[in-house]
Design a protein around this motif. Structure first.
Motif, PDB file in Angstrom:
ATOM      1  N   CYS A 243       0.834  -1.205   0.000  1.00 35.52           N
ATOM      2  CA  CYS A 243       0.000   0.000   0.000  1.00 35.52           C
ATOM      3  C   CYS A 243       0.870   1.256   0.000  1.00 35.52           C
ATOM      4  N   ALA A 244       2.004   1.209   0.719  1.00 39.30           N
ATOM      5  CA  ALA A 244       2.927   2.345   0.701  1.00 39.30           C
ATOM      6  C   ALA A 244       3.465   2.569  -0.710  1.00 39.30           C
ATOM      7  N   LEU A 245       3.854   1.477  -1.383  1.00 41.25           N
ATOM      8  CA  LEU A 245       4.315   1.577  -2.765  1.00 41.25           C
ATOM      9  C   LEU A 245       3.216   2.142  -3.655  1.00 41.25           C
ATOM     10  N   PHE A 246       1.994   1.664  -3.451  1.00 39.02           N
ATOM     11  CA  PHE A 246       0.864   2.126  -4.246  1.00 39.02           C
ATOM     12  C   PHE A 246       0.601   3.612  -4.036  1.00 39.02           C
ATOM     13  N   LEU A 247       0.584   4.073  -2.778  1.00 33.37           N
ATOM     14  CA  LEU A 247       0.316   5.480  -2.499  1.00 33.37           C
ATOM     15  C   LEU A 247       1.427   6.371  -3.054  1.00 33.37           C
ATOM     16  N   TRP A 248       2.679   5.906  -2.947  1.00 36.26           N
ATOM     17  CA  TRP A 248       3.791   6.666  -3.536  1.00 36.26           C
ATOM     18  C   TRP A 248       3.632   6.766  -5.042  1.00 36.26           C
ATOM     19  N   ALA A 249       3.333   5.625  -5.689  1.00 39.36           N
ATOM     20  CA  ALA A 249       3.165   5.622  -7.148  1.00 39.36           C
ATOM     21  C   ALA A 249       1.986   6.490  -7.563  1.00 39.36           C
ATOM     22  N   LEU A 250       0.941   6.499  -6.739  1.00 43.05           N
ATOM     23  CA  LEU A 250      -0.236   7.308  -7.043  1.00 43.05           C
ATOM     24  C   LEU A 250       0.104   8.789  -7.013  1.00 43.05           C
ATOM     25  N   ASP A 251       0.902   9.200  -6.026  1.00 42.11           N
ATOM     26  CA  ASP A 251       1.326  10.597  -5.963  1.00 42.11           C
ATOM     27  C   ASP A 251       2.186  10.968  -7.173  1.00 42.11           C
ATOM     28  N   GLN A 252       3.076  10.057  -7.556  1.00 48.68           N
ATOM     29  CA  GLN A 252       3.922  10.323  -8.719  1.00 48.68           C
ATOM     30  C   GLN A 252       3.091  10.426  -9.998  1.00 48.68           C
ATOM     31  N   ALA A 253       2.107   9.538 -10.139  1.00 51.60           N
ATOM     32  CA  ALA A 253       1.255   9.569 -11.328  1.00 51.60           C
ATOM     33  C   ALA A 253       0.423  10.847 -11.370  1.00 51.60           C
ATOM     34  N   THR A 254      -0.096  11.266 -10.215  1.00 55.82           N
ATOM     35  CA  THR A 254      -0.892  12.497 -10.167  1.00 55.82           C
ATOM     36  C   THR A 254      -0.036  13.714 -10.504  1.00 55.82           C
ATOM     37  N   GLN A 255       1.175  13.750  -9.943  1.00 57.41           N
ATOM     38  CA  GLN A 255       2.085  14.859 -10.242  1.00 57.41           C
ATOM     39  C   GLN A 255       2.444  14.882 -11.727  1.00 57.41           C
ATOM     40  N   ALA A 256       2.681  13.704 -12.316  1.00 59.01           N
ATOM     41  CA  ALA A 256       3.008  13.635 -13.741  1.00 59.01           C
ATOM     42  C   ALA A 256       1.840  14.129 -14.599  1.00 59.01           C
ATOM     43  N   ARG A 257       0.613  13.813 -14.180  1.00 57.29           N
ATOM     44  CA  ARG A 257      -0.554  14.283 -14.949  1.00 57.29           C
ATOM     45  C   ARG A 257      -0.659  15.802 -14.915  1.00 57.29           C
ATOM     46  N   PHE A 258      -0.335  16.392 -13.761  1.00 59.29           N
ATOM     47  CA  PHE A 258      -0.353  17.856 -13.688  1.00 59.29           C
ATOM     48  C   PHE A 258       0.803  18.462 -14.493  1.00 59.29           C
ATOM     49  N   ASP A 259       1.962  17.793 -14.480  1.00 58.22           N
ATOM     50  CA  ASP A 259       3.121  18.314 -15.201  1.00 58.22           C
ATOM     51  C   ASP A 259       2.977  18.170 -16.713  1.00 58.22           C
TER      52      ASP A 259
END
Length: 612
Positions: free
Chosen positions: A36-52
């Motif tokens: 779940c920690a890996l998932f939440l980290w990846a989710l934050d990275q994916a969200t940031q990439a979508r904004f970028d």
């Protein structure tokens, strides 16, 4: 002080049980919490990439196609998602496949990378169930222990992903059966939820904090305000109705996608195009993704709804539209975080209408709609206390319990069972029926009601009236001997040599119906099923998110017997190793004067179905 041998034996048995669950649940929850920690980290990275990289949303149709196709090729039973885990707890069978964990993790991150409006609870629950099932197989647990360990897996995933371990434990006990708690798994679920949350935090993952400033620092603690309680009760009814609407519209949209587009990988392509069109029509991207944060301060977010200075009345409705389209078409993720957004947004809007504290009502909507949509009022009450503090526990309890009652026997999880009906009117429902079965009964009842209404109108029509004094004077009934065959197969079966222009081999059931039409067969239909097995094989169930390609279905052909025999001989290559059942029928023709009712075939169909 003397102890009886029976007391000592019971104590030793309890100690052994606690030791067993500790040895199994602690490492299992650590694995789930880490994932779940890996998932939440990846989710934050994916969200940031979508904004970028804003252009990523235009990849949404392609990503959806690849995602659903991957589940069809590699997922198999894993496509059942949360409902598969609930069903395996009720009736342990084939277990939850380990491949569910990487599939759901990767597909949910991909959904958020391209802007799908989805949550994270579904991923956490499936990670927990998948890992728990693997541990159960490793330790060769029996059916009773498998149930408990799967529940502990749900608790570990839920507690880790939201940072609410007590709510996670109660959620796992409460979500399986409406009105009944599964207390046999109490201690394992609590250990798993705490262990999962601890492991997630150990990796440095932090959760969003929410603050309700109403009465904060007043020094008086909770004080009941009668007028405010009335406003809370009124809003709670709205929360419950919204929870029911969300669940029902989600199931309706899923059925509509299946009806419009039988080929599952194309459904998210259609949904992606619709979502991109909505983004351009509305001129905003604030309803994409989780909705927890945004680099644009003007965007609607869950924390933003706790701000009394924000004017926002309709974001909750648009988030509902985006989420239903995303998840009903086959994109992966959960419903709960979007429900948090919808609830907080609706609470914010209702607070303005009722003249109530905005942050308090945002918090109440946050947990109450979740309680109504999942039928877990106790877990959501505890979640509200864990997230917002105990000062407003009474208001939180009222909101969760009233929303639960007002949401009816609906849920985002159709595999839930009904243990205790919410009202006396529900006691005519079959005991321990799944909500999927109740949903089908309601649909059938609605269809019967519409059918009877049409029949009344048809009977009243002058064109269809007959001589009531002598009803046989104008119409005669003729009977023809015919037969019916039912061919049992799987949706994934392909027709050898039959190619479609875009997607290779044509599904066998479609090919059989097409060939039947060419052969002049009187009637040919393909019946989809939702639960069953064939040839003594494994029980299969239809997934909520995507159709199960291994579930038995039926192609039914009706024609004279010799014509059916000729068809089977001609198409022997298509029918090899298929179960084929023949049944004798009668075809009725009602003939008279100017009216020839050659539509008695549905009567024959109904007669055959009733005979079985």
């Amino acid at each position: 002080m003397m102890f009886s041998p029976g007391f000592l034996g019971l104590s030793l048995q309890q100690i052994r049980s606690i030791a067993k669950w500790t040895l199994v649940v602690v490492p299992m929850s650590a694995v789930v919490g880490s994932l779940c920690a890996l998932f939440l980290w990846a989710l934050d990275q994916a969200t940031q990439a979508r904004f970028d990289y804003p252009l990523l949303i235009y990849v949404m149709p392609i990503a959806g196609f690849v995602m659903v196709l991957a589940y069809q090729v590699f997922g198999r039973s894993a496509e059942g998602g949360n409902n598969l885990i609930v069903e395996q707890i009720h009736e342990p069978g084939g277990g939850v496949p380990l491949r569910m964990a990487p599939l759901i993790l990767a597909s949910t991150v991909l959904t958020h990378l391209v802007g799908g409006s989805a949550g994270r609870e579904g991923t956490a629950v499936q990670l927990g169930g998948s890992i728990a099932s693997a541990f159960a197989k490793l330790f060769r647990f029996d059916r009773a222990d498998i149930r408990i360990l799967l529940m502990a897996g749900i608790a570990a995933g839920f507690g880790a992903v939201f940072g609410t371990p007590i709510a996670g434990a109660v959620f796992a006990l409460e979500v399986l059966t409406i009105g009944r708690m599964q207390y046999e798994a109490l201690l394992p679920c609590l250990m798993a939820a705490i262990g999962g949350d601890w492991a997630c935090h150990a990796w440095g993952i932090e959760h969003t904090s929410y603050v309700v400033t109403f009465l904060a620092g007043a020094g008086t603690g909770f004080h009941l305000d009668a007028l405010l309680m009335a406003k809370v009760a009124l809003a709670s009814v709205a929360f419950g109705l919204m929870a029911r609407f969300f669940a029902e519209i989600s199931h309706l949209a899923s059925s509509a996608f299946k009806a419009v587009c039988p080929y599952a990988p194309l459904r998210p392509v259609i949904a992606g195009l619709i979502l991109i069109g909505l983004v351009h029509a509305l001129g905003t991207r604030e309803y994409l993704g989780l909705g927890v944060w945004s680099p644009n301060p003007a965007d609607a977010t869950i924390p933003g709804f706790f701000d009394a200075g924000r004017a926002d009345d309709w974001s909750w409705l648009w988030k509902t539209v985006f989420t239903v389209i995303t998840l009903s078409s086959g994109f992966k993720g959960g419903e709960v975080t979007p429900l948090f957004f919808i609830g907080a947004g609706l609470g914010h809007a209702l607070a303005g209408v009722l003249g109530a504290p905005v942050d308090l009502f945002a918090a109440l909507g946050f947990v109450a709609i979740f309680a109504g949509a999942t039928n877990t009022p106790l877990a959501c009450m505890i979640m509200g206390i864990e997230l917002f503090g105990a000062t407003h526990a009474v208001y939180i309890a009222v909101a969760c319990f009233l929303a639960y009652l007002c949401s009816g026997h609906s849920s985002i999880y159709l595999a839930q069972r009904l243990g205790v009906p919410k009202t006396a009117a529900g006691h005519n429902i079959p005991p321990e029926a799944s909500l999927r079965h109740i949903h089908e009964l309601n649909t059938q009842a609605m269809g019967d009601l519409i059918g009877r209404a049409r029949l009344r109108r048809s009977t009243a029509s002058p064109l269809l009236q007959i001589d009531q004094g002598n009803p046989m004077s104008r119409h005669t009934l003729t009977l023809n001997e015919i037969g019916m065959i039912r061919i049992y197969l799987r949706p994934r079966d392909k027709a050898p040599g039959a190619r479609s222009r875009l997607f290779g081999a044509r599904p066998l059931y479609r090919e059989l119906v097409i060939q039947a039409k060419d052969a002049g067969i009187m009637n040919a239909v393909a019946h989809h099923t939702h639960f069953g097995y064939s040839n003594g094989g494994k029980l299969q169930d239809e997934g909520v998110e995507i159709a199960n390609p291994d579930l038995t279905m039926c192609v039914e052909l009706i024609a004279p017997r010799d014509q059916l025999e000729t068809f089977c001989r001609t198409h022997g290559k298509l029918l090899e190793r298929k179960v084929i059942v023949y049944k004798h029928l009668e075809h009725w023709d009602v003939v008279g004067g100017e009216l020839v009712a050659d539509e008695a075939l549905p009567v024959a169909d109904a007669k055959a179905a009733a005979a079985e």
